[in-house]
Design an enzyme around this catalytic site. Structure first.
Site, PDB file in Angstrom:
ATOM      1  N   TYR A 258     -28.392 -10.880  55.811  1.00  0.00           N
ATOM      2  CA  TYR A 258     -27.462 -11.996  55.679  1.00  0.00           C
ATOM      3  C   TYR A 258     -27.641 -13.052  56.772  1.00  0.00           C
ATOM      4  CZ  TYR A 258     -25.353  -8.765  58.988  1.00  0.00           C
ATOM      5  OH  TYR A 258     -25.158  -7.903  60.048  1.00  0.00           O
TER       6      TYR A 258
ATOM      7  N   TRP B 272     -19.952 -16.576  56.429  1.00  0.00           N
ATOM      8  CA  TRP B 272     -19.275 -15.504  57.176  1.00  0.00           C
ATOM      9  C   TRP B 272     -19.552 -15.819  58.640  1.00  0.00           C
ATOM     10  CZ3 TRP B 272     -18.432  -9.845  55.532  1.00  0.00           C
ATOM     11  CH2 TRP B 272     -18.016  -9.065  56.608  1.00  0.00           C
TER      12      TRP B 272
ATOM     13  N   ASP C 202     -25.075  -3.513  56.699  1.00  0.00           N
ATOM     14  CA  ASP C 202     -24.985  -2.265  57.473  1.00  0.00           C
ATOM     15  C   ASP C 202     -25.574  -1.071  56.730  1.00  0.00           C
ATOM     16  OD1 ASP C 202     -23.649  -3.728  59.441  1.00  0.00           O
ATOM     17  OD2 ASP C 202     -21.693  -3.280  58.590  1.00  0.00           O
TER      18      ASP C 202
ATOM     19  N   ASP D  90     -15.993  -7.225  68.333  1.00  0.00           N
ATOM     20  CA  ASP D  90     -16.176  -5.778  68.229  1.00  0.00           C
ATOM     21  C   ASP D  90     -17.516  -5.383  68.846  1.00  0.00           C
ATOM     22  OD1 ASP D  90     -17.849  -6.861  66.329  1.00  0.00           O
ATOM     23  OD2 ASP D  90     -17.079  -5.691  64.642  1.00  0.00           O
TER      24      ASP D  90
END
Length: 355
Positions: free
Chosen positions: A153, A215, A118, A222
């Site tokens: 990622y 992950w 981010d 969200d």
């Protein structure tokens, strides 16, 4: 073989309460969930305001949760996102970072995540700068394990559109520069991967020079689009054979702490059962365990509305019927459904830019 499983609280928007976190740890530890990474996007002291020390009350609450993890036999960790630190890693920044690490060490954390996601990443020296920061942290942190999240990622080109074109050979350079003991996170071929294949994960491991620490962005819900849906169904597209290609499997849970336990339990079952895994049967078993038979039946009967249709499609009449149905249950998961119907978990685009 089941890999190390764990929870990553890494979503945007309304965070869990401390009680919800502790309850989740106690509920999922018996199923094999052995770590919890506390990294909610709303916690500015870990992200854009990382230089500011935690207030005493928050530090005390974190310490209480760390103890709840230890009591359940679960590794407690924190995900620190030192916002754009790689743009100016000078003496002042190092002093601020050392102070934050000391605060986190006081919690008795076992795992420390160093997250570079981010953030703007189109810098030619991105990988070596991040290697320097991670090694500096590893030399000073008391954590047993350091887990780094790259700026890029995933293979998903959406990151290049949002944060700038990734530098050439970024992942290879990061993997080559980092100490082999440091873990590297990966979300798959997409930010929210529909499936993982052993072949893809083996390719990434070759680039990283280590097995990826997964992950997994399911059942997270969200963002402006996903927050309009509940993610309740069982895990699919995660073949048990992929366990040989990863170092661990963390799931980024949904905004609804209790409902998240349903898919979480099915992931453990999918690894345990391998080729014998049946996702609908797994959902039913998990739902009954988390909700009890009657509420589980109500959720299954309305899955098409809750998960597939979502708030933008559900009519006012259907919403009222759903509120009547779930309002009849005195259960925290039913209250989560009701709050979602009322828009309590809605997330706007501005929150993605400011948290």
């Amino acid at each position: 073989m089941t890999p190390e499983l764990g929870i990553i609280e890494g979503f945007f928007g309304r965070p869990y309460t401390w009680e919800e976190r502790a309850d989740m740890v106690r509920a999922l530890a018996p199923a094999g969930y052995g770590f919890y990474l506390y990294a909610p996007k709303i916690d500015g002291h870990l992200r854009r305001r990382w230089r500011e020390p935690y207030p005493d009350a928050t530090l005390e609450a974190l310490a209480g949760f760390a103890q709840a993890c230890r009591d359940a036999g679960v590794r407690f960790g924190v995900g620190l996102s030192p916002y754009e630190l790689f743009l100016n890693f000078d003496d002042a920044a190092k002093a601020d970072l050392a102070a934050k690490l000391a605060q986190l060490d006081s919690l008795g954390l076992v795992d420390l995540g160093v997250f570079f996601d981010d953030m703007k990443g189109a810098l030619p020296e991105l990988a070596p700068r991040q290697v320097e920061i991670v090694h500096w942290i590893a030399e000073r942190s008391a954590a047993d394990r350091i887990i780094a999240c790259p700026s890029y990622y995933t293979d998903d080109p959406v990151l290049d559109r949002v944060f700038g074109q990734r530098p050439a050979n970024y992942l290879e350079d990061l993997g080559a520069g980092l100490d082999p003991a440091i873990e590297l996170m990966w979300t798959g071929e997409e930010v929210c991967a529909r499936e993982f294949s052993p072949g893809h994960l083996a390719r990434v491991a070759e680039q990283m020079r280590r097995k990826p620490f997964l992950w997994d962005n399911y059942p997270v819900n969200d963002g402006p689009r996903m927050s309009r849906h509940l993610h309740l169904r069982a895990f699919t597209g995660r073949p048990a054979a992929m366990s040989a290609e990863i170092s661990a499997h963390g799931i980024n849970t949904a905004s609804q702490a209790v409902l998240s336990r349903i898919p979480a339990l099915t992931l453990a079952e999918s690894y345990r059962d391998g080729d014998r895994y049946q996702y609908v049967a797994a959902f039913r078993r998990a739902a009954r365990e988390v909700l009890g038979p009657d509420l589980a039946d109500a959720v299954e009967r309305t899955l098409l509305l809750l998960e597939d249709a979502g708030l933008d499609v559900i009519t006012a009449e259907q919403s009222e019927r759903l509120k009547a149905r779930f309002g009849a249950f005195d259960h925290p998961a039913a209250r989560e459904v009701l709050a979602w119907l009322d828009g309590a978990f809605a997330i706007g685009a501005e929150e993605l830019q400011t948290q």
